[in-house]
Motif scaffolding. Structure first.
Motif, PDB file in Angstrom:
ATOM      1  N   HIS A   1      -5.150 -51.387   6.757  1.00 31.83           N
ATOM      2  CA  HIS A   1      -4.079 -52.208   7.329  1.00 31.83           C
ATOM      3  C   HIS A   1      -4.014 -53.612   6.723  1.00 31.83           C
ATOM      4  CE1 HIS A   1      -6.817 -54.673   9.851  1.00 31.83           C
ATOM      5  NE2 HIS A   1      -7.511 -53.572  10.055  1.00 31.83           N
ATOM      6  N   GLY A   2      -2.881 -54.268   6.976  1.00 34.84           N
ATOM      7  CA  GLY A   2      -2.684 -55.651   6.538  1.00 34.84           C
ATOM      8  C   GLY A   2      -3.118 -56.633   7.617  1.00 34.84           C
ATOM      9  N   PHE A   3      -2.924 -57.899   7.305  1.00 34.86           N
ATOM     10  CA  PHE A   3      -3.308 -59.012   8.193  1.00 34.86           C
ATOM     11  C   PHE A   3      -2.101 -59.459   9.002  1.00 34.86           C
ATOM     12  CE2 PHE A   3      -3.421 -63.639   8.816  1.00 34.86           C
ATOM     13  CZ  PHE A   3      -4.592 -63.778   9.524  1.00 34.86           C
ATOM     14  N   PRO A   4      -2.253 -59.689  10.265  1.00 36.44           N
ATOM     15  CA  PRO A   4      -3.401 -59.520  11.147  1.00 36.44           C
ATOM     16  C   PRO A   4      -3.138 -58.332  12.080  1.00 36.44           C
ATOM     17  CG  PRO A   4      -1.933 -61.177  12.098  1.00 36.44           C
ATOM     18  CD  PRO A   4      -1.188 -60.486  10.960  1.00 36.44           C
TER      19      PRO A   4
ATOM     20  N   GLY B   1      -4.199 -53.924   0.530  1.00 35.67           N
ATOM     21  CA  GLY B   1      -4.176 -53.726  -0.924  1.00 35.67           C
ATOM     22  C   GLY B   1      -5.264 -54.551  -1.611  1.00 35.67           C
ATOM     23  N   TYR B   2      -5.500 -55.767  -1.105  1.00 38.86           N
ATOM     24  CA  TYR B   2      -6.595 -56.579  -1.682  1.00 38.86           C
ATOM     25  C   TYR B   2      -7.933 -55.849  -1.473  1.00 38.86           C
ATOM     26  CZ  TYR B   2      -3.128 -60.307  -0.503  1.00 38.86           C
ATOM     27  OH  TYR B   2      -1.995 -61.054  -0.316  1.00 38.86           O
ATOM     28  N   VAL B   3      -8.065 -55.251  -0.272  1.00 38.37           N
ATOM     29  CA  VAL B   3      -9.298 -54.508   0.027  1.00 38.37           C
ATOM     30  C   VAL B   3      -9.376 -53.273  -0.884  1.00 38.37           C
ATOM     31  CG1 VAL B   3     -10.581 -53.238   1.797  1.00 38.37           C
ATOM     32  CG2 VAL B   3      -9.266 -55.265   2.450  1.00 38.37           C
TER      33      VAL B   3
ATOM     34  N   LYS C   1      -3.120 -73.657   3.233  1.00 32.77           N
ATOM     35  CA  LYS C   1      -2.426 -73.146   4.431  1.00 32.77           C
ATOM     36  C   LYS C   1      -3.373 -72.279   5.275  1.00 32.77           C
ATOM     37  CE  LYS C   1       1.768 -70.696   5.671  1.00 32.77           C
ATOM     38  NZ  LYS C   1       2.860 -69.886   5.222  1.00 32.77           N
ATOM     39  N   ARG C   2      -4.141 -71.454   4.603  1.00 29.26           N
ATOM     40  CA  ARG C   2      -5.066 -70.586   5.361  1.00 29.26           C
ATOM     41  C   ARG C   2      -6.160 -71.427   6.035  1.00 29.26           C
ATOM     42  NH1 ARG C   2      -3.255 -65.470   3.699  1.00 29.26           N
ATOM     43  NH2 ARG C   2      -3.193 -65.036   1.459  1.00 29.26           N
ATOM     44  N   SER C   3      -6.624 -72.477   5.347  1.00 26.82           N
ATOM     45  CA  SER C   3      -7.639 -73.346   5.972  1.00 26.82           C
ATOM     46  C   SER C   3      -7.053 -74.012   7.207  1.00 26.82           C
ATOM     47  CB  SER C   3      -8.113 -74.422   4.986  1.00 26.82           C
ATOM     48  OG  SER C   3      -8.767 -73.807   3.901  1.00 26.82           O
TER      49      SER C   3
ATOM     50  N   GLY D   1       7.122 -64.283   9.185  1.00 25.58           N
ATOM     51  CA  GLY D   1       7.010 -64.013   7.740  1.00 25.58           C
ATOM     52  C   GLY D   1       6.869 -62.539   7.416  1.00 25.58           C
ATOM     53  N   LEU D   2       6.374 -61.769   8.377  1.00 24.16           N
ATOM     54  CA  LEU D   2       6.056 -60.366   8.063  1.00 24.16           C
ATOM     55  C   LEU D   2       7.296 -59.480   7.965  1.00 24.16           C
ATOM     56  CD1 LEU D   2       2.961 -59.831  10.427  1.00 24.16           C
ATOM     57  CD2 LEU D   2       2.910 -59.961   7.935  1.00 24.16           C
ATOM     58  N   LEU D   3       8.337 -59.844   8.717  1.00 21.98           N
ATOM     59  CA  LEU D   3       9.471 -58.930   8.842  1.00 21.98           C
ATOM     60  C   LEU D   3      10.640 -59.344   7.963  1.00 21.98           C
ATOM     61  CD1 LEU D   3       9.288 -58.547  12.706  1.00 21.98           C
ATOM     62  CD2 LEU D   3       8.381 -56.991  10.969  1.00 21.98           C
TER      63      LEU D   3
ATOM     64  N   ASN E   1       9.334 -61.161   1.672  1.00 19.38           N
ATOM     65  CA  ASN E   1       9.279 -62.559   1.230  1.00 19.38           C
ATOM     66  C   ASN E   1       7.855 -63.029   0.980  1.00 19.38           C
ATOM     67  OD1 ASN E   1      12.062 -62.993   1.428  1.00 19.38           O
ATOM     68  ND2 ASN E   1      11.875 -63.176   3.657  1.00 19.38           N
ATOM     69  N   LEU E   2       6.866 -62.308   1.493  1.00 17.56           N
ATOM     70  CA  LEU E   2       5.468 -62.744   1.321  1.00 17.56           C
ATOM     71  C   LEU E   2       4.909 -62.264  -0.016  1.00 17.56           C
ATOM     72  CD1 LEU E   2       3.830 -62.216   4.824  1.00 17.56           C
ATOM     73  CD2 LEU E   2       4.636 -64.327   3.800  1.00 17.56           C
ATOM     74  N   THR E   3       5.221 -61.030  -0.366  1.00 17.57           N
ATOM     75  CA  THR E   3       4.809 -60.503  -1.685  1.00 17.57           C
ATOM     76  C   THR E   3       6.077 -59.908  -2.323  1.00 17.57           C
ATOM     77  OG1 THR E   3       4.044 -58.483  -0.527  1.00 17.57           O
ATOM     78  CG2 THR E   3       2.371 -60.043  -1.165  1.00 17.57           C
TER      79      THR E   3
HETATM   80  C1  MLT Z   1      -0.899 -59.334   4.982  1.00 18.00           C
HETATM   81  O1  MLT Z   1       0.168 -58.847   5.361  1.00 18.00           O
HETATM   82  O2  MLT Z   1      -1.925 -58.649   4.919  1.00 18.00           O
HETATM   83  C2  MLT Z   1      -0.937 -60.780   4.626  1.00 18.00           C
HETATM   84  O3  MLT Z   1       0.338 -61.321   4.788  1.00 18.00           O
HETATM   85  C3  MLT Z   1      -1.414 -60.984   3.242  1.00 18.00           C
HETATM   86  C4  MLT Z   1      -1.508 -62.419   2.825  1.00 18.00           C
HETATM   87  O4  MLT Z   1      -1.315 -63.327   3.648  1.00 18.00           O
HETATM   88  O5  MLT Z   1      -1.782 -62.668   1.633  1.00 18.00           O
END
Ligand code: MLT
Length: 263
Positions: free
Chosen positions: A22-25, A94-96, A128-130, A151-153, A212-214
């Motif tokens: 799954h993705g975050f969060p 995907g990063y995982v 931003k993450r910090s 941001g997700l949708l 819009n995020l990726t």
């Molecule tokens: C995610 O959907 O897992 C995150 O938006 C990824 C990210 O923030 O880079």
């Protein structure tokens, strides 16, 4: 690090397994449409990453890395007696998946990278993450949820599918350590662009055209650098393409897995 106990969903069907990250969060429940549509005829294992849903958090959230997540998944596969999988991940998943492929290549038969990217975070994203970690430490996750959800949708989901927004909101309740650990892992993840030409397993790349995020260009970059990869752009879907346009997403995955089986 000691073994982390993970909660997971497992459709338990005989045959080649699909591991979905799954993705975050969010949690394994983000894969509900695919579990329901495909899980009756193929084994799908969908784990919750450490600190999400019912999975045990890492002992030190600031020590969490993509490699740690990948190794926790590899241990789960060993426990389940699964030697290798088609490995799919959405966004952070995907990063995982890329970390898992680097560390456990023999366990990866194929890759599915959805709404993800190979690049590391730049300085702005890290800052931003910090700031988000600080916000969670002082005020918890409540105020962050609406910002992240927005941001997700994609635009079409926001306009026309209010029920999806509520489903996603319902998937975002996790302990603060889970959030802080994932933000730490994302901040510190390595650049994977140099690894792409070395990916020789069959690879499917999926992205929503309203992500819009990726954005689509990031998936196109991976497509150009992973030889023989397939790329599917899902219309009217944002970053959570598997939930926003479940039928198109499931069809892409099912078609790809079907081709692998016939090969
Ligand atoms: C995610 O959907 O897992 C995150 O938006 C990824 C990210 O923030 O880079």
């Amino acid at each position: 690090m000691a073994k982390t106990r993970l909660s997971y969903q497992d459709t338990g069907v005989d045959g080649p397994a699909l591991l979905l990250v799954h993705g975050f969060p969010l949690s394994s429940e983000m894969w509900r449409p695919q579990l329901d549509a495909l899980g009756g005829r193929r084994r799908i294992v969908a784990p919750d990453l450490p600190g999400f849903a019912g999975s045990e958090p890492a002992p030190d959230p600031l020590g969490v890395t993509m490699d740690y997540y990948a190794d926790a998944l590899a241990e789960l596969l060993v426990d389940l007696g699964i030697d290798s999988v088609a490995l799919g991940g959405l966004s952070m998943g995907g990063y995982v998946a890329l970390a898992f492929w680097r560390r456990h290549p023999a366990a990866v038969d194929a890759l599915i990278l959805a709404d993800s990217r190979a690049e590391a975070d730049g300085p702005e994203a890290i800052a931003k993450r910090s700031a988000q970690q600080k916000q969670i430490r002082t005020g918890g996750i409540e105020d962050l949820i609406p910002q992240l959800l927005d941001g997700l949708l994609g635009a079409t989901t926001k306009d026309q599918r209010p029920e999806v927004k509520e489903i996603v909101r319902g998937l975002m309740a996790h302990p603060a350590e889970g959030y802080i650990g994932a933000l730490e892992a994302m901040k510190n993840r390595p650049d994977s662009t140099g690894d792409l030409p070395g990916i020789t397993v069959p690879t499917l790349l999926v992205v929503g055209d309203q992500d819009n995020l990726t954005p689509v260009e990031l998936t196109r970059y991976m497509h150009q650098h992973i030889a023989g990869s397939q790329m599917v752009v899902i219309p009217e879907a944002g970053h959570l393409s598997n939930l926003e346009a479940p039928e198109a997403f499931t069809a892409a995955v099912s078609g790809f897995l079907g081709e692998l089986e016939r090969a």
